[in-house]
Design a protein around this motif. Structure first.
Motif, PDB file in Angstrom:
ATOM      1  N   LEU A  81      39.837   8.535 -14.624  1.00  0.00           N
ATOM      2  CA  LEU A  81      39.877   7.268 -13.885  1.00  0.00           C
ATOM      3  C   LEU A  81      38.471   6.854 -13.475  1.00  0.00           C
ATOM      4  O   LEU A  81      38.066   5.699 -13.649  1.00  0.00           O
ATOM      5  N   ILE A  82      37.743   7.805 -12.953  1.00  0.00           N
ATOM      6  CA  ILE A  82      36.389   7.504 -12.484  1.00  0.00           C
ATOM      7  C   ILE A  82      35.467   7.166 -13.655  1.00  0.00           C
ATOM      8  O   ILE A  82      34.765   6.157 -13.636  1.00  0.00           O
ATOM      9  N   HIS A  83      35.510   7.991 -14.661  1.00  0.00           N
ATOM     10  CA  HIS A  83      34.608   7.769 -15.788  1.00  0.00           C
ATOM     11  C   HIS A  83      34.865   6.428 -16.473  1.00  0.00           C
ATOM     12  O   HIS A  83      33.944   5.729 -16.871  1.00  0.00           O
ATOM     13  N   GLU A  84      36.120   6.079 -16.595  1.00  0.00           N
ATOM     14  CA  GLU A  84      36.440   4.869 -17.353  1.00  0.00           C
ATOM     15  C   GLU A  84      36.225   3.584 -16.560  1.00  0.00           C
ATOM     16  O   GLU A  84      36.005   2.531 -17.147  1.00  0.00           O
ATOM     17  N   HIS A  85      36.321   3.679 -15.259  1.00  0.00           N
ATOM     18  CA  HIS A  85      36.307   2.438 -14.486  1.00  0.00           C
ATOM     19  C   HIS A  85      35.208   2.355 -13.442  1.00  0.00           C
ATOM     20  O   HIS A  85      35.141   1.381 -12.705  1.00  0.00           O
ATOM     21  N   PHE A  86      34.398   3.357 -13.374  1.00  0.00           N
ATOM     22  CA  PHE A  86      33.360   3.364 -12.337  1.00  0.00           C
ATOM     23  C   PHE A  86      32.437   2.150 -12.472  1.00  0.00           C
ATOM     24  O   PHE A  86      32.169   1.446 -11.499  1.00  0.00           O
ATOM     25  N   GLY A  87      31.981   1.918 -13.682  1.00  0.00           N
ATOM     26  CA  GLY A  87      31.067   0.798 -13.903  1.00  0.00           C
ATOM     27  C   GLY A  87      31.695  -0.536 -13.566  1.00  0.00           C
ATOM     28  O   GLY A  87      31.060  -1.412 -12.974  1.00  0.00           O
TER      29      GLY A  87
END
Lengths: 184, 204
Positions: free
Chosen positions: A23-29
């Protein structure tokens, strides 16, 4: 400083770590840029993004597959509303102090990029919230109007009309800024 | 319904395209992503360097250090109305907060405190961390009238000069005099104060 007022149920070992990580990796940006374009300085955007994902982590089991962005977006807007009550208005001026304090940690970005982003943010800040949100999601985050309609729970026609208005307004603002810059 | 071409592709105005491209290409720093991963407990390495580097002469707090988090009464002084102490076993979280900028909240069953930003002063001469809480954390402190075993899961020091943003939103209440305040009587923060975040996880 960001406030923490999160529920007791948990970001603990019960949460599947890989899902949280994904979740973090895919949507952090996406979340971070959203905060930036809404006017948060980089340091605040860092904090705010973290808060969004801390909340997301507590509710992983409730986030439906495919609606991650929608959930995060809702959290982000909620957080942004709180942030804005703390600071009367996002600072988007082009003064040197702001440039240094806000952007200094990211030295890899050249000055031209920083200035461009400052101008971008200054123009965005003049749009109403409704127009700015749709403009950012469509033009910068490249969401489709269908996705935006789902995200904002708006009819697609409304999204399309707001996008048109936002683009007109944005072009006008950029044109005005250019004119001012070129005027001796 | 046909999707309109995006401005970045369709516009003939190079200036407009430049602005959009700059916005689209902006990315968060690695540290922000790493910090968030650590905060939710899925991060890899822990950046313990911030506080350690700042403290230099003190023992560094590292990932996994045992600690005790307790709320203790403190005299009300300006905006600093409560304090807590984080003492790591065999080590020390150094520093004494000179201005309240810490918010503590219950994040989860185990991750009990993700602190806000503490401004540390008197580095190198201290053996324990006294973190001054801003009023919104006082309630938590009152309700947590016990020592709680915790584990330091991340310590991060931004180690950047205090920004105007910092100084505008983290001022102690007027009247609070800071140790290093060059303008006695005027609430301010030292312009070069380090900022550290300490993430704690309850161990039982």
């Amino acid at each position: 400083m960001t406030e923490l007022a999160l529920p007791l149920d948990a970001c603990d070992s019960a949460a599947p770590p890989l899902s949280a990580e994904r979740l973090i990796h895919e949507h952090f940006g996406f979340v971070w840029r959203l905060f930036r374009r809404l006017g948060l300085p980089r340091a605040d955007a860092d904090d705010a993004t973290q808060q969004v994902f801390l909340i997301g982590c507590t509710k992983l089991d409730r986030i439906q597959s495919g609606s991650e962005r929608s959930f995060l977006y809702g959290c982000a807007l909620n957080h942004f509303a709180k942030w804005r009550t703390r600071v009367s208005r996002p600072e988007v001026g082009l003064d040197a102090a702001n440039l240094v304090s806000d952007e200094a940690p990211d030295m890899e970005h050249d000055l031209d990029q920083r200035r461009a982003r400052q101008l971008l943010d200054r123009a965005l800040a003049e749009l109403s919230d409704d127009l700015r949100t749709i403009f950012v999601l469509y033009e910068l985050e490249e969401l489709s109007s269908f996705e935006i309609a789902n995200l904002l729970e708006l009819p697609r026609g409304t999204v399309a009309s707001r996008l048109r208005r936002a683009r007109d307004e944005f072009e006008r603002l950029v044109g005005r800024a250019k004119l001012q810059r070129n005027t001796p | 319904m046909k999707e309109p071409a995006r401005l970045i592709d369709a516009s003939t105005d190079p200036e407009l395209v430049r602005l959009l491209r700059a916005g689209r290409n902006e990315t968060p720093g690695d540290h922000a992503l790493r910090r968030t991963l650590q905060a939710v407990g899925v991060g890899g390495g822990v950046a313990a360097s911030g506080l350690a580097a700042a403290a230099q002469s003190a023992t560094a707090v590292t990932n996994g250090a045992a600690a005790t988090l307790s709320a203790s009464a403190a005299s009300s002084s300006g905006g600093l109305v409560a304090s807590t102490t984080v003492t790591a076993t065999g080590a020390a979280v150094t520093g004494a907060a000179s201005s309240g900028a810490v918010s503590v909240g219950t994040v989860g069953a185990k991750l009990i405190a993700a602190t806000g930003i503490a401004k540390w002063a008197g580095l190198g001469a201290l053996t324990a961390a006294s973190v001054a809480f801003v009023p919104d954390a006082v309630e938590w402190a009152r309700n947590t009238n016990q020592a709680i075993p915790v584990q330091v899961v991340a310590v991060e020091g931004a180690q950047r000069p205090a920004t105007r943003e910092d100084t505008s939103r983290k001022l102690p209440t007027r009247g609070t005099k800071l140790e290093h305040d060059p303008h006695a009587g005027e609430p301010t923060v030292a312009p070069t104060s380090e900022q550290n975040r300490v993430y704690l996880r309850r161990t039982q």
